[in-house]
Design a protein around this motif. Structure first.
Motif, PDB file in Angstrom:
ATOM      1  N   PRO A 109       0.797  -1.230   0.000  1.00  0.00           N
ATOM      2  CA  PRO A 109       0.000   0.000   0.000  1.00  0.00           C
ATOM      3  C   PRO A 109       0.830   1.281   0.000  1.00  0.00           C
ATOM      4  CG  PRO A 109      -0.071  -1.050   2.146  1.00  0.00           C
ATOM      5  CD  PRO A 109       0.648  -1.996   1.230  1.00  0.00           C
ATOM      6  N   SER A 110       2.127   1.188   0.269  1.00  0.00           N
ATOM      7  CA  SER A 110       2.977   2.382   0.322  1.00  0.00           C
ATOM      8  C   SER A 110       3.967   2.461  -0.837  1.00  0.00           C
ATOM      9  CB  SER A 110       3.746   2.408   1.647  1.00  0.00           C
ATOM     10  OG  SER A 110       2.840   2.514   2.714  1.00  0.00           O
ATOM     11  N   HIS A 111       3.750   1.694  -1.873  1.00  0.00           N
ATOM     12  CA  HIS A 111       4.657   1.681  -3.019  1.00  0.00           C
ATOM     13  C   HIS A 111       4.374   2.884  -3.936  1.00  0.00           C
ATOM     14  CE1 HIS A 111       6.616   0.293  -6.701  1.00  0.00           C
ATOM     15  NE2 HIS A 111       7.323  -0.514  -5.920  1.00  0.00           N
ATOM     16  N   PRO A 112       5.402   3.453  -4.559  1.00  0.00           N
ATOM     17  CA  PRO A 112       5.196   4.581  -5.470  1.00  0.00           C
ATOM     18  C   PRO A 112       4.208   4.300  -6.613  1.00  0.00           C
ATOM     19  CG  PRO A 112       7.515   4.372  -4.962  1.00  0.00           C
ATOM     20  CD  PRO A 112       6.829   3.166  -4.359  1.00  0.00           C
ATOM     21  N   GLU A 113       4.177   3.082  -7.120  1.00  0.00           N
ATOM     22  CA  GLU A 113       3.227   2.767  -8.190  1.00  0.00           C
ATOM     23  C   GLU A 113       1.796   2.750  -7.657  1.00  0.00           C
ATOM     24  OE1 GLU A 113       4.151  -0.221 -11.209  1.00  0.00           O
ATOM     25  OE2 GLU A 113       6.190  -0.232 -10.392  1.00  0.00           O
ATOM     26  N   THR A 114       1.635   2.361  -6.402  1.00  0.00           N
ATOM     27  CA  THR A 114       0.321   2.441  -5.774  1.00  0.00           C
ATOM     28  C   THR A 114      -0.113   3.901  -5.719  1.00  0.00           C
ATOM     29  OG1 THR A 114       0.778   0.441  -4.485  1.00  0.00           O
ATOM     30  CG2 THR A 114      -0.997   1.852  -3.695  1.00  0.00           C
ATOM     31  N   ILE A 144       2.040   8.980   0.428  1.00  0.00           N
ATOM     32  CA  ILE A 144       2.920   7.877   0.036  1.00  0.00           C
ATOM     33  C   ILE A 144       4.168   8.425  -0.644  1.00  0.00           C
ATOM     34  CG2 ILE A 144       3.181   5.892  -1.509  1.00  0.00           C
ATOM     35  CD1 ILE A 144       0.128   5.379  -1.038  1.00  0.00           C
ATOM     36  N   ARG A 145       3.980   9.335  -1.573  1.00  0.00           N
ATOM     37  CA  ARG A 145       5.116   9.851  -2.348  1.00  0.00           C
ATOM     38  C   ARG A 145       6.106  10.614  -1.482  1.00  0.00           C
ATOM     39  NH1 ARG A 145       1.913  11.206  -7.959  1.00  0.00           N
ATOM     40  NH2 ARG A 145       2.268   9.129  -8.806  1.00  0.00           N
ATOM     41  N   GLU A 146       5.624  11.334  -0.500  1.00  0.00           N
ATOM     42  CA  GLU A 146       6.532  12.083   0.368  1.00  0.00           C
ATOM     43  C   GLU A 146       7.213  11.180   1.393  1.00  0.00           C
ATOM     44  OE1 GLU A 146       4.948  16.640   0.313  1.00  0.00           O
ATOM     45  OE2 GLU A 146       4.062  15.331   1.822  1.00  0.00           O
ATOM     46  N   ARG A 147       6.577  10.080   1.719  1.00  0.00           N
ATOM     47  CA  ARG A 147       7.097   9.182   2.753  1.00  0.00           C
ATOM     48  C   ARG A 147       8.077   8.156   2.217  1.00  0.00           C
ATOM     49  NH1 ARG A 147       2.914   5.223   5.311  1.00  0.00           N
ATOM     50  NH2 ARG A 147       2.276   5.696   3.234  1.00  0.00           N
ATOM     51  N   THR A 148       7.967   7.803   0.949  1.00  0.00           N
ATOM     52  CA  THR A 148       8.800   6.734   0.407  1.00  0.00           C
ATOM     53  C   THR A 148       9.919   7.288  -0.445  1.00  0.00           C
ATOM     54  OG1 THR A 148       7.431   6.449  -1.563  1.00  0.00           O
ATOM     55  CG2 THR A 148       6.858   5.108   0.352  1.00  0.00           C
ATOM     56  N   ILE A 156       5.845  13.761  -6.985  1.00  0.00           N
ATOM     57  CA  ILE A 156       5.333  14.503  -5.828  1.00  0.00           C
ATOM     58  C   ILE A 156       4.780  15.849  -6.284  1.00  0.00           C
ATOM     59  CG2 ILE A 156       5.962  15.614  -3.641  1.00  0.00           C
ATOM     60  CD1 ILE A 156       8.143  13.353  -3.391  1.00  0.00           C
ATOM     61  N   ALA A 157       5.556  16.566  -7.083  1.00  0.00           N
ATOM     62  CA  ALA A 157       5.131  17.885  -7.546  1.00  0.00           C
ATOM     63  C   ALA A 157       3.854  17.793  -8.381  1.00  0.00           C
ATOM     64  CB  ALA A 157       6.246  18.549  -8.347  1.00  0.00           C
ATOM     65  N   GLU A 158       3.754  16.777  -9.212  1.00  0.00           N
ATOM     66  CA  GLU A 158       2.561  16.615 -10.045  1.00  0.00           C
ATOM     67  C   GLU A 158       1.317  16.419  -9.190  1.00  0.00           C
ATOM     68  OE1 GLU A 158       0.585  16.959 -13.383  1.00  0.00           O
ATOM     69  OE2 GLU A 158       2.746  16.817 -13.508  1.00  0.00           O
TER      70      GLU A 158
END
Length: 191
Positions: A109-114, A144-148, A156-158
């Motif tokens: 659940p914390s993967h960038p593709e998720t 997720i994006r900021e944490r991983t 993240i910016a998008e």
């Protein structure tokens, strides 16, 4: 135009990430070629042809083993993104939710593709005018994006930009400025 750019960016991230995915997957040259073709057609705004290519890629992914694999999730995600561009929101939601289920199951659940699929669902619900659902999906993706470590600054910016745009449309000026400023900061730090 911004909506198309967002969709293209999400498709590009999903396609690029499939080549580096760790987990059960059996990428084939045929599948990779179809996904590349889908991206090219999408980039040319040839959405009907991109839809046919995405559907063919999905059919190939369904023949791979194991039956539930990261390539299948990517195919469902890419098909959903094309369907959003075509205004086929119900079909897009079905495919994006299934992609999310698979990515959470296979990658976690914390993967960038998720996060990429969560952001795509945010874009879908924003297009439908369901701002509350869009906000929830965008916030989960940002978290997720900021944490991983796997979340790139562009990703993240998008997502921050999408969230800021959503807040702007809702008339939430302070929140919009905050998110859009964060998006700029992230992009500037990456340069």
């Amino acid at each position: 135009m911004r909506f198309t750019t967002v969709i293209f960016a999400l498709l590009l991230v999903a396609l690029g990430a499939c080549a580096t995915t760790k987990g059960p997957s059996a990428s084939s040259p045929q599948w990779l070629a179809l996904n590349t073709r889908t991206l090219e057609l999408y980039n040319q705004a040839a959405y009907d042809a991109a839809l046919a290519s995405a559907q063919e890629a999905l059919a190939v992914a369904r023949t791979m083993t194991p039956p539930e694999n990261a390539d299948l999730a990517t195919s469902l995600h890419n098909l959903g993104i094309v369907q959003v561009a075509l205004g086929q929101y119900d079909a897009a939601e079905k495919n994006l939710r299934e992609a999310l289920r698979l990515r959470e199951q296979i990658l976690g659940p914390s993967h960038p593709e998720t996060a990429t699929t969560l952001s795509a669902l945010g874009t879908l619900f924003a297009a439908r005018g369901n701002d509350a659902a869009a906000e929830d999906f965008y916030l989960k993706a940002v978290e997720i994006r900021e944490r991983t470590a796997g979340g790139t600054p562009a990703d993240i910016a998008e997502t921050l930009g999408n969230l800021g745009d959503l807040y702007r449309r809702k008339g939430l000026r302070a929140e919009a400025v905050s998110m859009l400023s964060r998006a700029v900061e992230v992009r500037e730090r990456a340069l």
